[in-house]
Structure formats: C-alpha cells, structure tokens
Write a protein that holds these residues in place. Structure first.
Motif, PDB file in Angstrom:
ATOM      1  N   ARG A  86       0.794  -1.471   0.145  1.00  0.00           N
ATOM      2  CA  ARG A  86       0.040  -0.115   0.010  1.00  0.00           C
ATOM      3  C   ARG A  86       0.883   1.408  -0.024  1.00  0.00           C
ATOM      4  NH1 ARG A  86      -4.131   0.942  -1.877  1.00  0.00           N
ATOM      5  NH2 ARG A  86      -5.228   2.033   0.206  1.00  0.00           N
ATOM      6  N   SER A  87       2.247   1.244   0.639  1.00  0.00           N
ATOM      7  CA  SER A  87       2.937   2.389   0.403  1.00  0.00           C
ATOM      8  C   SER A  87       4.117   2.319  -0.502  1.00  0.00           C
ATOM      9  CB  SER A  87       3.598   2.439   2.058  1.00  0.00           C
ATOM     10  OG  SER A  87       4.214   1.245   2.259  1.00  0.00           O
ATOM     11  N   GLN A  88       4.232   1.613  -1.568  1.00  0.00           N
ATOM     12  CA  GLN A  88       5.299   1.311  -2.348  1.00  0.00           C
ATOM     13  C   GLN A  88       5.530   2.534  -3.182  1.00  0.00           C
ATOM     14  OE1 GLN A  88       4.914  -2.120  -4.970  1.00  0.00           O
ATOM     15  NE2 GLN A  88       3.250  -0.963  -6.241  1.00  0.00           N
ATOM     16  N   GLY A  89       4.435   3.233  -3.413  1.00  0.00           N
ATOM     17  CA  GLY A  89       4.535   4.491  -4.288  1.00  0.00           C
ATOM     18  C   GLY A  89       5.611   5.612  -3.514  1.00  0.00           C
ATOM     19  N   LEU A  90       5.536   5.455  -2.129  1.00  0.00           N
ATOM     20  CA  LEU A  90       6.588   6.314  -1.472  1.00  0.00           C
ATOM     21  C   LEU A  90       7.812   5.754  -1.058  1.00  0.00           C
ATOM     22  CD1 LEU A  90       3.583   7.321   0.988  1.00  0.00           C
ATOM     23  CD2 LEU A  90       4.180   8.556  -1.208  1.00  0.00           C
ATOM     24  N   LEU A  91       8.137   4.589  -1.498  1.00  0.00           N
ATOM     25  CA  LEU A  91       9.329   4.019  -0.950  1.00  0.00           C
ATOM     26  C   LEU A  91      10.265   4.165  -2.190  1.00  0.00           C
ATOM     27  CD1 LEU A  91       7.728   1.063   1.135  1.00  0.00           C
ATOM     28  CD2 LEU A  91       8.949   3.378   1.914  1.00  0.00           C
ATOM     29  N   PRO A  92      11.632   3.736  -1.856  1.00  0.00           N
ATOM     30  CA  PRO A  92      12.574   3.759  -2.910  1.00  0.00           C
ATOM     31  C   PRO A  92      12.504   2.460  -3.764  1.00  0.00           C
ATOM     32  CG  PRO A  92      13.519   3.153  -0.825  1.00  0.00           C
ATOM     33  CD  PRO A  92      12.210   3.668  -0.627  1.00  0.00           C
ATOM     34  N   LEU A  93      13.692   2.019  -4.609  1.00  0.00           N
ATOM     35  CA  LEU A  93      13.777   1.050  -5.479  1.00  0.00           C
ATOM     36  C   LEU A  93      12.460   0.944  -6.092  1.00  0.00           C
ATOM     37  CD1 LEU A  93      15.811  -1.392  -3.180  1.00  0.00           C
ATOM     38  CD2 LEU A  93      16.504  -0.431  -5.284  1.00  0.00           C
ATOM     39  N   ASN A  94      11.914   1.716  -6.731  1.00  0.00           N
ATOM     40  CA  ASN A  94      10.635   1.756  -7.616  1.00  0.00           C
ATOM     41  C   ASN A  94      10.812   2.551  -8.985  1.00  0.00           C
ATOM     42  OD1 ASN A  94       8.125   1.611  -8.361  1.00  0.00           O
ATOM     43  ND2 ASN A  94       7.254   2.846  -6.890  1.00  0.00           N
ATOM     44  N   PRO A  95      11.954   2.078  -9.787  1.00  0.00           N
ATOM     45  CA  PRO A  95      12.302   2.908 -11.091  1.00  0.00           C
ATOM     46  C   PRO A  95      11.162   2.849 -11.858  1.00  0.00           C
ATOM     47  CG  PRO A  95      13.056   0.382 -11.063  1.00  0.00           C
ATOM     48  CD  PRO A  95      12.511   0.728  -9.577  1.00  0.00           C
ATOM     49  N   ALA A  96      10.066   1.955 -11.900  1.00  0.00           N
ATOM     50  CA  ALA A  96       8.975   2.155 -12.807  1.00  0.00           C
ATOM     51  C   ALA A  96       7.617   3.087 -12.288  1.00  0.00           C
ATOM     52  CB  ALA A  96       8.339   0.836 -13.261  1.00  0.00           C
ATOM     53  N   SER A  97       7.936   3.427 -11.100  1.00  0.00           N
ATOM     54  CA  SER A  97       7.146   4.319 -10.434  1.00  0.00           C
ATOM     55  C   SER A  97       5.703   3.859 -10.397  1.00  0.00           C
ATOM     56  CB  SER A  97       6.634   5.789 -11.197  1.00  0.00           C
ATOM     57  OG  SER A  97       8.124   6.366 -11.235  1.00  0.00           O
ATOM     58  N   MET A  98       5.643   2.451  -9.626  1.00  0.00           N
ATOM     59  CA  MET A  98       4.477   1.688  -9.468  1.00  0.00           C
ATOM     60  C   MET A  98       3.750   2.565  -8.181  1.00  0.00           C
ATOM     61  SD  MET A  98       4.757  -0.732 -11.353  1.00  0.00           S
ATOM     62  CE  MET A  98       5.812  -1.790 -12.359  1.00  0.00           C
ATOM     63  N   GLY A  99       2.501   2.756  -8.469  1.00  0.00           N
ATOM     64  CA  GLY A  99       1.643   3.331  -7.402  1.00  0.00           C
ATOM     65  C   GLY A  99       1.272   2.111  -6.237  1.00  0.00           C
ATOM     66  N   ALA A 100       0.387   2.471  -5.363  1.00  0.00           N
ATOM     67  CA  ALA A 100      -0.095   1.690  -4.427  1.00  0.00           C
ATOM     68  C   ALA A 100      -0.978   0.726  -4.894  1.00  0.00           C
ATOM     69  CB  ALA A 100      -0.997   2.755  -3.189  1.00  0.00           C
ATOM     70  N   VAL A 101      -0.767  -0.683  -4.299  1.00  0.00           N
ATOM     71  CA  VAL A 101      -1.756  -1.597  -4.861  1.00  0.00           C
ATOM     72  C   VAL A 101      -2.984  -1.248  -4.183  1.00  0.00           C
ATOM     73  CG1 VAL A 101      -1.942  -4.074  -4.736  1.00  0.00           C
ATOM     74  CG2 VAL A 101       0.306  -3.158  -4.978  1.00  0.00           C
TER      75      VAL A 101
END
Length: 598
Positions: A86-101
């Motif tokens: 739920r918080s992955q959009g705010l976290l690092p290691l997200n080069p494709a800029s995935m939003g929250a599930v």
C-alpha cells in the motif's frame, strides 16, 4: 504418447531419488544437531539473530505455544506485506514509479505469500516495485517455507519423543530452516539460473525498438481525462502506431530460485515460468521441476532418521512417487492427444486436423508438450503453483490430473513440510482403518492412535474440501462470482473449482480463464488461503503434542508393519478414497462433463 516424455519422467525420478537421501541427511543434521559441522559457518549469525530477537534457543515449547508462535508470525508477515504494497509508491527501489496496490488486491497478495500459496491476481512487472518484490514477496517465500519445515519437525518429534511435554522451539526451527536449508540452496540455484539466462539486476525498465511497427486502436480521451464519446454515446478511438516496447527488468533469479525450492510459485512476471526471463532454456525448465520436488522428497528421509527407522520415510516416499508417476503419465497421455474441440471443428469444416501431434495450445514452443505437461504435474503435486504453460488450455482430461493432485490434499510430495505432515495424517488414518479391520487399537511408530488423534486427522483432511466445495458453491451462486467467468458452462465451472482448490490447498496456480482480481474473489480466495493453511497447521501441532506425551508401545503380533508394500498400498488407497472421492461430484460437473460433451 512419445517415448521421450516417459524417458524425461524416468530421468527426473532417478535424479530426484539419487539426491533426496543426501539432502535428507543434511537437513536432519543442521535442524536437529546444534553443533553440526555443516552449520558451523552460520552459528555466529544464528546466535546473533536470537540475541536481537530476544529468543532463548534452549527453551522448548509445548504445542499450544508453538501454534501461537506460528499464527503470530504468519499474521505479522501478512500485515507487513500488506503495508509495504500500500505504501510502495512512497518508497525507494521503484524505477517504474509503481503506485499503491489496491486494498483488496494487497490483502489477497499479503495472505497469499504469508501462507506459502503465492496466488497472484496481478501482473508482477506492472504492479510491484523492486522493493516490494524483494523485501515483501521474496522474504515471505523464505519464511513461509521455513514455517512448513518447522511444523513438520514438531510433528515428527511427537512420534520420536516419549513422555515429553514439548515439541521444539518454533523460532529456532524457523531460523535454521531459513539459514541452513533454504538460503544455501536458493543461492546455488540462483547462480545456475542466472548462468542459463535468468536476469538479475536493479536496472530501470528499458524501451527497445520493435522489428516492425505495430498499429492498434486505443480510446480517445477528452480534456478531463475521460473516454470521449460520439453523439450516440459510443466510445471514440484513435489509431496509434508503436515503434518501441517496454521490457521489464529486475532481481528475478534470486526470487525464481526460492520460488521453486520453497514451493512458493509466485512469478516475478505475469507469465510466470513461461517467461524467458524466468525460465529461458530446457535445462532451466528441468532444474525448476527438480527444485520443486527435491526438498519435499528429502524430508521423507529426514523423517526416517528422526524416528530411528529409515524404512518409514522410504515407505511414505514410495507412495508419493507411485501417485506422482501415475498422474504424470495421465497428464502427458491426454496432452499428446489432439484437442477434441479442435478435432470436432476440423471434422465439421472438412479441413485437416487443427492440432497434429498433440495439444500445443498454451504450451511454450521452447519446451513443447512433454516438459510443459511434466511441469504442470510437478507444480500441482508440490504445492508450488508456478506455471510454464497455460493450464486453462490443457484438454479437459489433461487438466484433471493437476487439479486432482491438489484435491488429494497436496500430499503427493506437497509443499515444503506441509506435504509430508499432510501425508502423515493420511498414514495415521490408514493404520486406524487397518486397526478397525482387525479389531485392535491402531499403532503408528509405536504410538497408539486414539480418539484425539483421529479427530485432529479428520480436521486436517476435511478442512480443505470444506473450503473448496463451499467456496465454489458460493461463487457459482452469486452474481459477483459468475461475473469473472469468461467461459460459461462446464469449463467455466472448472475454472472456479480450480481456483478454490488452488487457494485452499495453498498451491497458487490457476486455469487463468477466470477474472479473479476483483474484490469478491480477492476476499473469497484470501479466506480460503488463510484457513487452508492455518486450519490444518493447528490440528497438526495438537497431534504432535498428544503424541509426544505418549510412551512407545512395543510391537506385538497384531501390530501392522508400516514399512512394507502392504502399507504403501493401504496409504495410497486412503489418499485416493478419502482425498479424491470427496471431489467426484464436482469433477463430474467440470472436466469430466466437458470431456464427454459433444
């Protein structure tokens, strides 16, 4: 059926049976012997983990404390994985800029990976960031598999101990299973898979030029970002020509290795092990099949050593091998036949057969029918759920053996740990039935099997059929359940039955013709996964505690030997009669009816 398919099956079993005893002895050494020479390299790290976690490694647990620890650990893992998604959009290691599930998908995925099911209602490369894949999903791949090993060891100690009030320490079992069994094996397999071409990087997704431009239509959007409509209210479209394609990257080899060895099955990519970045060569395909089966097979030898009679483990393994070989042959036989629907279409149109040489629909051209059919049989036998082809495209009877392997209770090899403790439940049932036949209190491994054990065995065996059949009935009754079916009729029913079977038995594979990423199915399947896993673990640990308190009874003239051919036949019969017959009416409505329809 081609002879080379039978040769591949025979070679797989030969390699498996050659390696399993060696690995079984190693697992026994590192799990039960705190001073094993094989674990010397990791003992400082093991002690550090206990110190940080505040665990007293010398203090053992009764079955209730052990079960509480298992449930608490599983719950914490599920909550952590949910929050991470739920918080992955705010976290690092997200080069494709995935939003929250989305909340329902995140809940389903969190339960799925915490229960070693790894059912996926999403496309990994377009949904999960690298951090979520590594810190959330891959970590759960390790610890959920280690939990299965821990619960199995607790049950085996119940058979091996006499007059004991404890069954081990869950935290010690889980740490050792992860540190000494899963991590080294996963590291070795990841290196080999990377050598075969499985990617392993943290690079950004890459746009590559297409060999030929591709034209397609997409909805025209208005100024507010909504689909534009014409005067009749119909959506407007615009022609677009694509000159590039986005290729997903990521740390795949490390997740692929534990996904197979831990019988997890969750793919980094939506295509799972049919994707060339996960499974690029025939050799990698064979190694992944072997990896799914090796630890469950090895644990049979660990069981024999822990109870002091190697033949006990061999008898259980023999039952698994016989059932696996028979169903693998059945899957291959039907997949090497022409698809009856295509054959009928060819006959009606007067054209040539549309599927010469067998049913290639849904098969990876890199592997062909045989290896794909064997992969499907192994992944459903091992409670893994990884797929190297489209199970939904198998023939009606070719798709029945994989479904049946799950419905047997995932005991033909089964998941890491969970397969063997499920088979031992059937072994207790088998000796109970034999005891009724001769009018004698049944015994297994010197322990009298009494009312409490039989009640716990009944719960272990019946909890998943209850979840599967009740869940299927609910899905085919409600509008929300039927809305996800793209293939109405017998095949649509099979898709729903397969999905509930896969979820409740913690497998994770799917026919994939069912649109399951909806709030209804995410919730229904999430509940099936949770209670299918822990609804069996708690009675298994209750059995372990009861057996550990009992003293061993010397074998007498009426004691049934549990190491010979007769016991193997009785065990296979118990699995088939109790495990399979429960589902006969449902199978008759699905794959059998589809096979027989004109």
């Amino acid at each position: 059926m081609e002879a080379r398919y039978l040769g591949l099956l025979a070679f797989l079993l030969a390699v498996l049976l050659a390696l399993a005893p060696l690995l079984g002895r190693y697992i026994h050494e590192v799990m039960e012997n705190g001073r094993s020479r094989w674990s010397a390299w990791g003992r400082p790290l093991e002690r550090l983990i206990y110190r940080i976690a505040g665990v007293n490694a010398a203090a053992e647990m009764g079955w209730k404390r052990y079960a509480t620890a298992v449930l608490a650990f599983g719950t914490i893992g599920a909550v952590f994985t949910y929050v991470l998604q739920r918080s992955q959009g705010l976290l690092p290691l997200n080069p494709a800029s995935m939003g929250a599930v989305s909340p329902d998908s995140a809940l389903n995925t969190a339960i799925s990976f915490a229960t070693n099911t790894n059912w996926q209602g999403y496309a990994g490369e377009t949904t999960m960031s690298y951090l979520t894949q590594m810190l959330g999903l891959t970590v759960q791949n390790f610890v959920s598999a280690a939990t299965g090993i821990a619960v199995l060891l607790a049950l085996i100690r119940g058979f091996a101990r006499h007059g004991a009030a404890t069954v081990g320490n869950f935290w010690v079992d889980m740490v050792r299973g992860t540190l000494y069994v899963l991590l080294p094996l996963a590291f070795l397999l990841a290196v080999v898979l990377a050598g075969q071409g499985v990617i392993q990087n943290l690079a950004s997704y890459r746009d590559v030029p297409l060999l030929e431009p591709v034209a397609y239509m997409q909805p025209r959007m208005d100024a507010n970002g909504q689909p534009a409509l014409d005067e009749k209210g119909q959506p407007l479209t615009v022609s677009v020509t694509a000159h590039t394609q986005t290729i997903a990257m990521g740390p795949v080899a490390s997740q692929e290795a534990i996904k197979m060895l831990g019988t997890n099955g969750g793919g980094f990519f939506n295509a799972n092990s049919a994707h060339p970045y996960e499974n690029p060569t025939p050799l990698s395909n064979f190694l992944e099949i072997l990896a799914m089966l090796i630890i469950p097979a090895a644990l049979c030898f660990t069981f024999g050593q822990m109870v002091g009679d190697r033949r006990q483990g061999i008898a259980v393994l023999a039952s698994m091998v016989v059932l696996f070989a028979a169903l693998a042959v059945a899957t291959g036989h039907y997949e090497y036949q022409s698809n009856p629907m295509l054959a009928q279409a060819a006959a009606d149109s007067g054209s040539v057969a549309l599927s010469p040489g067998g049913n290639m629909e849904g098969k990876e051209a890199r592997f062909g029918i045989g290896p794909t059919a064997l992969f499907a049989t192994a992944t459903t036998a091992a409670s893994c759920g990884a797929v190297a082809g489209m199970h939904d495209s198998f023939t009606a009877m070719g798709g029945l053996p994989p479904m049946l392997l799950m419905q047997l209770g995932e005991v033909v090899f089964g998941g890491v740990g969970s397969g063997l403790y499920g088979m031992l439940a059937f072994a207790i049932l088998a000796v109970f039935i034999a005891g009724l036949m001769i009018g004698r209190t049944p015994e297994y491994l010197g322990k009298k099997i009494e009312a409490h054990e039989v009640k716990m065995v009944s719960i272990v065996i019946l909890i998943t059929p209850l979840l599967v059949l009740a869940g299927t009935a609910l899905a085919v009754t409600l509008t929300a359940g039927k809305a996800g079916v793209f293939n109405p009729g017998t095949h649509g029913f099979s898709e729903i039955l397969y999905a509930l079977t896969s979820a409740a038995n913690n497998n994770g594979s799917a026919f994939a013709g069912l649109s399951a990423n909806t709030p209804f199915y995410n919730t229904l399947l999430g509940l099936a996964m949770w209670f299918g896993r822990f609804g069996a673990i708690v009675p298994v640990l209750a059995m372990a505690g009861s057996l550990a308190r009992k003293h061993r009874v010397p074998a007498g003239p009426g004691t049934m030997p549990t190491t010979g051919v007769l016991f193997v036949i009785l065990l296979i019969g118990s699995v088939l009669l109790v495990g399979a017959l429960t589902y006969v009416p449902a199978l008759a409505l699905g794959p059998v009816a589809e096979h027989l329809q004109p």
